[in-house]
Structure formats: structure tokens, C-alpha cells
Design an enzyme around this catalytic site. Structure first.
Site, PDB file in Angstrom:
ATOM      1  N   GLU A 122       0.866  -1.156  -0.029  1.00 59.76           N
ATOM      2  CA  GLU A 122       0.104   0.059  -0.052  1.00 59.76           C
ATOM      3  C   GLU A 122       0.967   1.248   0.184  1.00 59.76           C
ATOM      4  OE1 GLU A 122      -3.715   1.364   2.707  1.00 59.76           O
ATOM      5  OE2 GLU A 122      -1.963   0.796   3.911  1.00 59.76           O
ATOM      6  N   GLU A 148      -8.477  11.129   2.347  1.00 55.57           N
ATOM      7  CA  GLU A 148      -8.283  10.256   3.733  1.00 55.57           C
ATOM      8  C   GLU A 148      -8.723  10.979   4.797  1.00 55.57           C
ATOM      9  OE1 GLU A 148      -5.828   6.246   5.316  1.00 55.57           O
ATOM     10  OE2 GLU A 148      -4.994   7.273   3.617  1.00 55.57           O
TER      11      GLU A 148
END
EC number: 3.2.1.8
Length: 227
Positions: free
Chosen positions: A121, A212
Site C-alpha cells: 500500500e 483520507e
């Protein structure tokens, strides 16, 4: 910030539609996600761009695909979420982006993606709120690209949600020294720098310019494009 995972193998439906917490009407009713307290998890294509959205269901958070490459997120006292627009698969493309990003608390604006084999990620952090994610990661080095210094970090997540279910995997981070909301990001330069610091990537899945948030409030309105 606690890392926020995209569990996005399929769109996840919310059991019942709730009144929208914001005066916020989707701009494209045929394709935009419906206004709800928590926008259902989803991924797919919209106006030629790949989008990905995931939330843990906490608080009030609204993601909407707008015209072209734009998207918008509004959140209030939220749990974990991450979403945005971009491409699938990811590449070393140069990404242009701009718009508005205003977190009140913990939040990131980043080029965000995943690879497989190895499962990684990754984040290129362009701006963040009150929490610098490098503070709890291993520092690997520094390099210069796109007009500023980026610090490189790596961290490991154990038995956490991923694009392939619950797995252990690494996170790669490039964190821009001077925050910005708009500009160009040469992803190949980041990939090369990571490789030079022993941080290889695998087969690319999606690559988005993401908003985010974690236990915070705020709003963003972002567009993306390539050269």
C-alpha cells in the site's frame, strides 16, 4: 493516523438509505453515489476515471463523483475512510491535480495505490492535517522532485484489511516537506526512489488521488489529470 485500508473487492451496500447530513446533491444522478449518512463502499469507472471509496461506517461521510475527473468528500466526526479518482492500473505517470482540501484534524491528500506480489500500500502525501504519518514509520531517506523535498518512510501492517483480504503487508510513504493542494507528481520518480531504498513494488492495481480521514471533520473537492 491509523492506517485506513481499502477493502474493495466488491461494492458493499448499506442496508438502508438515510437522510443526507449535508445539503449536498450529486451532480450526475445517473452515476454518482446516492447521498446518505455514510456513502456505500464502491469502486468502478466514472467518466473515464477509476474511482475507489471505502469507509468503516463511522460518523457522517459523503463521497460524490462529480463531472469529469472531479470528486468531493464531506465528513463530520468520521471514523476511517479513503477515496478518490484516478486510474487502474497504476503506472509511473505524471499526475496533475488541484482543488480544495480542508481537514479539521487527521486527514491526508495523497496519490494512493496498491501493488501485488509484493502486496504494498503506497502513499505520496501532498498535504495532511494534524498528524504526520511519518512519525510512526521507519525513515529511509530523502529525495527531491516536483519542486520540493520528500521524506521516504516504510511501515508494516500486521493482519490488517487489504485489497486481498486480511493480510500482513508493507506501506511505502513519500511525504512532501511543504504541503500543497495542486501541482504535478511524477510517480516514476517516487517508484525509483523507493527502489533505491530497498522498497520494491509489484503488479499495480489502482492509483488514485485520494482524500483520507480518521476521527476528524472536513471537506475536499479534487480533480485529477495526466500530462
Amino acid at each position: 493516523m491509523v492506517s485506513i485500508k481499502s477493502v474493495l473487492a466488491a461494492a458493499t451496500a448499506v442496508s438502508s438509505a438515510l437522510a443526507a447530513p449535508f445539503d449536498f446533491v450529486p451532480r450526475d444522478n445517473s452515476t454518482a453515489l446516492q447521498a446518505r449518512q455514510v456513502t456505500p463502499n464502491a469502486e468502478g469507472w466514472h467518466n473515464g476515471y477509476f474511482y475507489s471509496w471505502w469507509s468503516d461506517g463511522g460518523g457522517q461521510v459523503q463521497y460524490t463523483n462529480l463531472e469529469g475527473s472531479r470528486y468531493q468528500v464531506r465528513w463530520r466526526n468520521t471514523g476511517n475512510f479513503v477515496g478518490g479518482k484516478g486510474w487502474n492500473p497504476g503506472t509511473g505517470r505524471t499526475i496533475n491535480y488541484g482543488g480544495y482540501f480542508n481537514p479539521q484534524g487527521n486527514g491526508y491528500l495523497a496519490v494512493y495505490g496498491w501493488t501485488r506480489n509484493p502486496l504494498v500500500e503506497y502513499y505520496v502525501i501532498e498535504s495532511y492535517g494534524t498528524y504526520n504519518p511519518g512519525s510512526q514509520a521507519q525513515y529511509k531517506g530523502t529525495f527531491y522532485t516536483d519542486g520540493d523535498q520528500y521524506d521516504i518512510f516504510v511501515s508494516t501492517r500486521y493482519n490488517q484489511p487489504s485489497i486481498d483480504g486480511t493480510r500482513t503487508f508493507q506501506q511505502y510513504w513519500s511525504i512532501r516537506k511543504n504541503k500543497r493542494v495542486g501541482g504535478s507528481v511524477n510517480m516514476q520518480n517516487h517508484f525509483n526512489a523507493w527502489q533505491q531504498h530497498g522498497m520494491p513494488l509489484g503488479q499495480h492495481y489502482y492509483q488514485i488521488v485520494a482524500t483520507e480521514g480518521y476521527q476528524s471533520s472536513g471537506e475536499s473537492d479534487i480533480y485529477v489529470q495526466t500530462h
